[in-house]
Write a protein that holds these residues in place. Structure first.
Motif, PDB file in Angstrom:
ATOM      1  N   UNK A 172       4.657  45.804-143.901  1.00  0.00           N
ATOM      2  CA  UNK A 172       3.987  45.273-145.089  1.00  0.00           C
ATOM      3  C   UNK A 172       2.533  44.970-144.774  1.00  0.00           C
ATOM      4  N   UNK A 173       1.682  45.160-145.735  1.00  0.00           N
ATOM      5  CA  UNK A 173       0.264  44.877-145.594  1.00  0.00           C
ATOM      6  C   UNK A 173      -0.290  45.526-144.330  1.00  0.00           C
ATOM      7  N   UNK A 174      -0.017  46.827-144.215  1.00  0.00           N
ATOM      8  CA  UNK A 174      -0.399  47.580-143.023  1.00  0.00           C
ATOM      9  C   UNK A 174      -1.900  47.562-142.785  1.00  0.00           C
ATOM     10  N   UNK A 175      -2.663  47.298-143.836  1.00  0.00           N
ATOM     11  CA  UNK A 175      -4.114  47.278-143.684  1.00  0.00           C
ATOM     12  C   UNK A 175      -4.587  46.112-142.828  1.00  0.00           C
ATOM     13  N   UNK A 176      -3.706  45.125-142.593  1.00  0.00           N
ATOM     14  CA  UNK A 176      -4.088  43.933-141.834  1.00  0.00           C
ATOM     15  C   UNK A 176      -3.496  43.916-140.427  1.00  0.00           C
ATOM     16  N   UNK A 177      -2.805  44.965-140.038  1.00  0.00           N
ATOM     17  CA  UNK A 177      -2.164  45.012-138.722  1.00  0.00           C
ATOM     18  C   UNK A 177      -2.265  46.431-138.182  1.00  0.00           C
ATOM     19  N   UNK A 178      -2.396  46.547-136.873  1.00  0.00           N
ATOM     20  CA  UNK A 178      -2.399  47.874-136.270  1.00  0.00           C
ATOM     21  C   UNK A 178      -1.727  47.829-134.904  1.00  0.00           C
ATOM     22  N   UNK A 179      -1.009  48.883-134.592  1.00  0.00           N
ATOM     23  CA  UNK A 179      -0.437  49.033-133.254  1.00  0.00           C
ATOM     24  C   UNK A 179      -1.287  49.967-132.407  1.00  0.00           C
ATOM     25  N   UNK A 180      -2.404  50.414-132.975  1.00  0.00           N
ATOM     26  CA  UNK A 180      -3.339  51.291-132.267  1.00  0.00           C
ATOM     27  C   UNK A 180      -4.545  50.468-131.836  1.00  0.00           C
ATOM     28  N   UNK A 181      -4.696  50.188-130.538  1.00  0.00           N
ATOM     29  CA  UNK A 181      -5.812  49.343-130.085  1.00  0.00           C
ATOM     30  C   UNK A 181      -7.176  49.928-130.431  1.00  0.00           C
ATOM     31  N   UNK A 182      -7.260  51.242-130.580  1.00  0.00           N
ATOM     32  CA  UNK A 182      -8.541  51.854-130.926  1.00  0.00           C
ATOM     33  C   UNK A 182      -8.968  51.541-132.354  1.00  0.00           C
ATOM     34  N   UNK A 183      -8.006  51.132-133.198  1.00  0.00           N
ATOM     35  CA  UNK A 183      -8.303  50.804-134.582  1.00  0.00           C
ATOM     36  C   UNK A 183      -8.452  49.300-134.808  1.00  0.00           C
ATOM     37  N   UNK A 194       0.035  25.226-111.942  1.00  0.00           N
ATOM     38  CA  UNK A 194       1.095  25.709-111.052  1.00  0.00           C
ATOM     39  C   UNK A 194       1.390  27.195-111.164  1.00  0.00           C
ATOM     40  N   UNK A 195       0.651  27.915-112.006  1.00  0.00           N
ATOM     41  CA  UNK A 195       0.827  29.367-112.093  1.00  0.00           C
ATOM     42  C   UNK A 195      -0.213  30.035-111.205  1.00  0.00           C
ATOM     43  N   UNK A 196       0.205  30.618-110.085  1.00  0.00           N
ATOM     44  CA  UNK A 196      -0.761  31.203-109.143  1.00  0.00           C
ATOM     45  C   UNK A 196      -1.567  32.334-109.786  1.00  0.00           C
ATOM     46  N   UNK A 197      -2.864  32.341-109.538  1.00  0.00           N
ATOM     47  CA  UNK A 197      -3.749  33.433-109.968  1.00  0.00           C
ATOM     48  C   UNK A 197      -3.614  33.709-111.467  1.00  0.00           C
ATOM     49  N   UNK A 198      -3.565  32.647-112.250  1.00  0.00           N
ATOM     50  CA  UNK A 198      -3.320  32.796-113.687  1.00  0.00           C
ATOM     51  C   UNK A 198      -4.397  33.639-114.372  1.00  0.00           C
ATOM     52  N   UNK A 199      -5.648  33.401-114.065  1.00  0.00           N
ATOM     53  CA  UNK A 199      -6.728  34.155-114.704  1.00  0.00           C
ATOM     54  C   UNK A 199      -6.599  35.638-114.404  1.00  0.00           C
ATOM     55  N   UNK A 200      -6.293  35.965-113.167  1.00  0.00           N
ATOM     56  CA  UNK A 200      -6.130  37.385-112.800  1.00  0.00           C
ATOM     57  C   UNK A 200      -4.927  38.002-113.507  1.00  0.00           C
ATOM     58  N   UNK A 201      -3.853  37.231-113.646  1.00  0.00           N
ATOM     59  CA  UNK A 201      -2.664  37.754-114.322  1.00  0.00           C
ATOM     60  C   UNK A 201      -2.959  38.072-115.781  1.00  0.00           C
ATOM     61  N   UNK A 202      -3.660  37.162-116.430  1.00  0.00           N
ATOM     62  CA  UNK A 202      -3.995  37.417-117.836  1.00  0.00           C
ATOM     63  C   UNK A 202      -4.866  38.656-117.946  1.00  0.00           C
ATOM     64  N   UNK A 203      -5.882  38.737-117.116  1.00  0.00           N
ATOM     65  CA  UNK A 203      -6.810  39.867-117.176  1.00  0.00           C
ATOM     66  C   UNK A 203      -6.089  41.179-116.894  1.00  0.00           C
ATOM     67  N   UNK A 204      -5.182  41.173-115.950  1.00  0.00           N
ATOM     68  CA  UNK A 204      -4.493  42.415-115.567  1.00  0.00           C
ATOM     69  C   UNK A 204      -3.499  42.890-116.630  1.00  0.00           C
ATOM     70  N   UNK A 205      -2.916  41.940-117.378  1.00  0.00           N
ATOM     71  CA  UNK A 205      -1.918  42.339-118.373  1.00  0.00           C
ATOM     72  C   UNK A 205      -2.525  42.713-119.729  1.00  0.00           C
ATOM     73  N   UNK A 206      -3.730  42.268-119.973  1.00  0.00           N
ATOM     74  CA  UNK A 206      -4.393  42.603-121.240  1.00  0.00           C
ATOM     75  C   UNK A 206      -5.138  43.917-121.040  1.00  0.00           C
ATOM     76  N   UNK A 207      -4.451  45.013-121.361  1.00  0.00           N
ATOM     77  CA  UNK A 207      -4.947  46.343-121.023  1.00  0.00           C
ATOM     78  C   UNK A 207      -6.231  46.709-121.758  1.00  0.00           C
ATOM     79  N   UNK A 208      -6.506  46.035-122.857  1.00  0.00           N
ATOM     80  CA  UNK A 208      -7.659  46.413-123.679  1.00  0.00           C
ATOM     81  C   UNK A 208      -8.733  45.319-123.675  1.00  0.00           C
ATOM     82  N   UNK A 209      -8.650  44.460-122.672  1.00  0.00           N
ATOM     83  CA  UNK A 209      -9.568  43.325-122.559  1.00  0.00           C
ATOM     84  C   UNK A 209     -10.623  43.619-121.503  1.00  0.00           C
TER      85      UNK A 209
END
Length: 390
Positions: A80-91, A115-130
């Motif tokens: 629904x309301x596809x104009x407001x959501x995309x599964x294509x990161x390029x769009x 207590x989460x080791x290397x949290x900043x690196x983990x976030x950066x590594x998992x966000x493929x389009x960041x």
């Protein structure tokens, strides 16, 4: 005075939702997102209480990030309301990052971030389009008030507080939109607390029973104002003039419905300095009464364009010094002005609320449009590129 309309909500950004993040970035990996787990129980099912309100739920006040994720997943699943959501990161115009979305208090945030080791690196590594080109399109949401009066968010360094590049150009949303150290929380925007109400109520068609209502306790937030409110209310010895409910402690309390039967809801500074009670008051069409310029600096995407005609601002210092009597002040408001206040709150209340489904005029849609506009400004100023995931 003319009301200033919000950003054009007929156009919505395409939002990309990061999915399948590892359990190290999720504090509820096995939690099924459903309307009950996200928005809470339907009020009609809470204890022996029964109500005809079909849009009222016992929503946890720390549910912001989970609500955003749920709504985006719902749009994806229903197409629904596809104009407001995309599964294509390029769009994508915006990217939402659903990390640590479970409602929680400050000490649990500290535990996660410390207590989460290397949290900043983990976030950066998992966000493929960041990256440095797209960071200003990425949204991080913390369902707390990090950055206001306390140092609650300082434990989450590197990605939220005092961020390292490219996190420093990312978009941040929470309940507080200001910081004691603004440079440590760049691009931070205030959005409303989730209310008990999740849609537009019908206007209250009979005379309201109470002139004023205060819900909350007097041992936190601006305690001086809160205690003065309670003292004045009890001093009137007339609940129809002012009713103080100091024992309400949770979102499922049916006494919240008294707001719908009240003309003015008294909203002193909370810990944010905003408070969930403001969202409930507006949702139930009760005119909010503020006692601080901080509180009056309301979530910009949801209320800044109509607040001058939809709230009362009481000078704090004069009030605590005993120079202002709330009953005399509020009961003396001319009928014409009172109608303007009431009609404004009734007309615009849904812009302060999070619907359970897509709503182009609710707080979430306005948040996305507002963040999109800010992101576009950053792109135009060369803070990050207008496109490219490379």
């Amino acid at each position: 005075e003319q009301l200033h309309p919000p950003a054009d909500v007929t156009k919505c950004p395409k939002v990309f939702l990061y999915q399948n993040l590892s359990t190290s970035l999720r504090d509820d990996p096995n939690k099924l997102l459903s309307i009950e787990t996200v928005f809470g129980e339907d009020f009609s099912r809470i204890g022996s209480f029964r109500t005809s309100c079909t849009v009222c739920r016992g929503t946890h006040h720390h549910s912001l990030a989970r609500i955003v994720e749920y709504r985006l997943r719902l749009q994806q699943q229903t197409s629904s309301h596809a104009e407001c959501f995309t599964s294509d990161p390029n769009q994508a115009d915006l990217f939402f990052v659903p990390i640590f979305t479970q409602p929680k208090k400050t000490h649990k945030w500290h535990s996660i971030c410390n207590n989460t080791p290397h949290l900043v690196d983990k976030i950066r590594n998992e966000l493929l389009y960041f990256n440095s080109s797209t960071a200003c399109k990425h949204i991080f949401a913390v369902s707390k008030s990090f950055g206001s009066f306390s140092s609650a968010g300082t434990a989450c360094k590197g990605w939220w507080y005092d961020p390292v590049p490219p996190f420093d150009t990312a978009l941040r949303v929470g309940y507080s939109g200001f910081s004691l150290k603004p440079d440590a929380l760049p691009n931070l925007f205030s959005v409303p607390y989730p209310s008990t109400v999740h849609g537009k109520l019908e206007p209250y068609n009979r005379e309201k029973e109470y002139l004023m209502l205060f819900t909350g306790q007097d041992n936190h937030g601006d305690t001086e104002v809160r205690r003065t409110i309670v003292s004045q209310c009890r001093g009137y010895q007339n609940a129809s003039k002012c009713h103080a409910l100091t024992s309400i402690t949770h979102s499922g309390d049916p006494r919240l419905f008294q707001k719908q039967n009240t003309v003015f809801c008294l909203e002193p500074v909370g810990d944010s300095p905003w408070r969930k009670s403001i969202s409930d008051s507006i949702g139930f069409h009760c005119i909010p009464v503020f006692f601080s310029e901080r509180t009056d600096d309301v979530p910009p995407f949801s209320m800044s364009h109509w607040k001058k005609q939809g709230r009362v601002l009481v000078p704090r210092q004069a009030f605590v010094e005993g120079k202002i009597d709330l009953y005399r002040l509020l009961s003396s408001i001319p009928d014409q002005l009172l109608r303007i206040l009431q009609e404004t709150v009734e007309t615009y209340s849904h812009q302060y609320l999070y619907n359970t489904k897509h709503d182009p005029g609710d707080a979430l849609s306005l948040m996305f449009v507002g963040l999109w506009n800010h992101s576009l400004t950053m792109q135009q100023n060369g803070v990050c590129l207008a496109s490219n995931l490379e």
